[in-house]
Design a protein around this motif. Structure first.
Motif, PDB file in Angstrom:
ATOM      1  N   GLU A 110     -11.721   3.382  -0.376  1.00 49.93           N
ATOM      2  CA  GLU A 110     -11.813   1.932  -0.510  1.00 49.93           C
ATOM      3  C   GLU A 110     -12.704   1.547  -1.688  1.00 49.93           C
ATOM      4  O   GLU A 110     -12.356   0.656  -2.478  1.00 49.93           O
TER       5      GLU A 110
ATOM      6  N   PRO B  64      -6.295   3.076   0.380  1.00 48.30           N
ATOM      7  CA  PRO B  64      -5.755   2.372  -0.780  1.00 48.30           C
ATOM      8  C   PRO B  64      -5.669   3.203  -2.054  1.00 48.30           C
ATOM      9  O   PRO B  64      -5.090   2.758  -3.049  1.00 48.30           O
TER      10      PRO B  64
ATOM     11  N   GLY C 197       0.850  -1.188   0.000  1.00 47.25           N
ATOM     12  CA  GLY C 197       0.000   0.000   0.000  1.00 47.25           C
ATOM     13  C   GLY C 197       0.882   1.233   0.000  1.00 47.25           C
ATOM     14  O   GLY C 197       1.708   1.397   0.899  1.00 47.25           O
TER      15      GLY C 197
END
Length: 235
Positions: free
Chosen positions: A220, A163, A65
């Protein structure tokens, strides 16, 4: 004369064996002047780490990430100025000279203009709009090699562990401290994403994601949309 600051270039990587050597070779003049390069790997199974190790000061292992990797790199770095460099992006040869100008300013953070590799006129147009949008809004993307004073980075708590859109989110918070210091000398970022997925399709996807982000959709859910679109293109 020595630079008036100590710089840490932080490079998050994952499966970048194809291009990491070129990126790190480009920052060797920075290392030669006493600054450091920190590579943060997220468990690559190719030769990324082996290729990077001789060309950096340390390799840090992190969870996957980009936000998590950049935070891990910042925690391991020693510099009072942190620069976050994507593995497919090249700094200009005179980057240190421009960063010295920033360090003497009152700004807390900044970024470079960006240029896409390749000779297609459309890539020049895309880069122009990216740079102008950034100047207008104060928001930058990771392709523009964001840099920030360590004290400001720590005061803001670094990147949020999301993310997608971690660069946009961090820019928004940094704008509360100061406007960005914009360096016109461009970094050059690889245009492979634009070529592989199609320039117009990529433009539409990026604008769609940013529009939905500004309207409050979570990073997300946007990451799921992005991955789904990329998978569909690659089929």
């Amino acid at each position: 004369m020595p630079d008036p600051f100590s710089l840490s270039v932080i490079v998050p990587v994952w499966m970048e064996a194809e291009g990491v050597t070129d990126t790190l070779r480009a920052v060797q003049p920075i290392r030669a002047k006493g600054h450091e390069v920190v590579v943060v790997d997220a468990g690559s199974s190719d030769q990324t780490v082996e290729l990077a190790r001789p060309l950096c000061d340390r390799v840090v292992v992190s969870e996957k990430g980009r936000a998590l990797q950049m935070n891990a790199g910042a925690a391991a770095a020693k510099g009072d100025l942190l620069l976050f460099l994507h593995a497919d992006t090249r700094l200009p040869a005179n980057a240190l000279e421009h960063l010295a100008g920033f360090f003497q300013s009152r700004r807390a953070w900044g970024r470079f203009d960006v240029r896409l590799s390749g000779d297609r006129p459309l890539f020049r147009i895309i880069a122009w709009f990216m740079n102008q949008r950034s100047r207008l809004t104060g928001i930058c993307t990771g392709d523009q090699a964001m840099f920030v004073r360590r004290d400001a980075f720590e005061a803001m708590g670094g990147f949020q562990p999301v993310p997608l859109m971690e660069d946009v989110e961090f820019s928004r918070r940094l704008c509360l401290v100061s406007r960005p210091f914009c360096i016109k000398e461009p970094v050059v970022t690889d245009s492979r994403r634009w070529q592989q997925h199609g320039a117009w399709r990529t433009i539409f996807l990026m604008w769609k994601l940013r529009w939905r982000y500004w309207r409050g959709e979570s990073p997300e859910s946007l990451a799921q949309i992005y991955r789904s679109d990329v998978r569909n293109v690659s089929k």
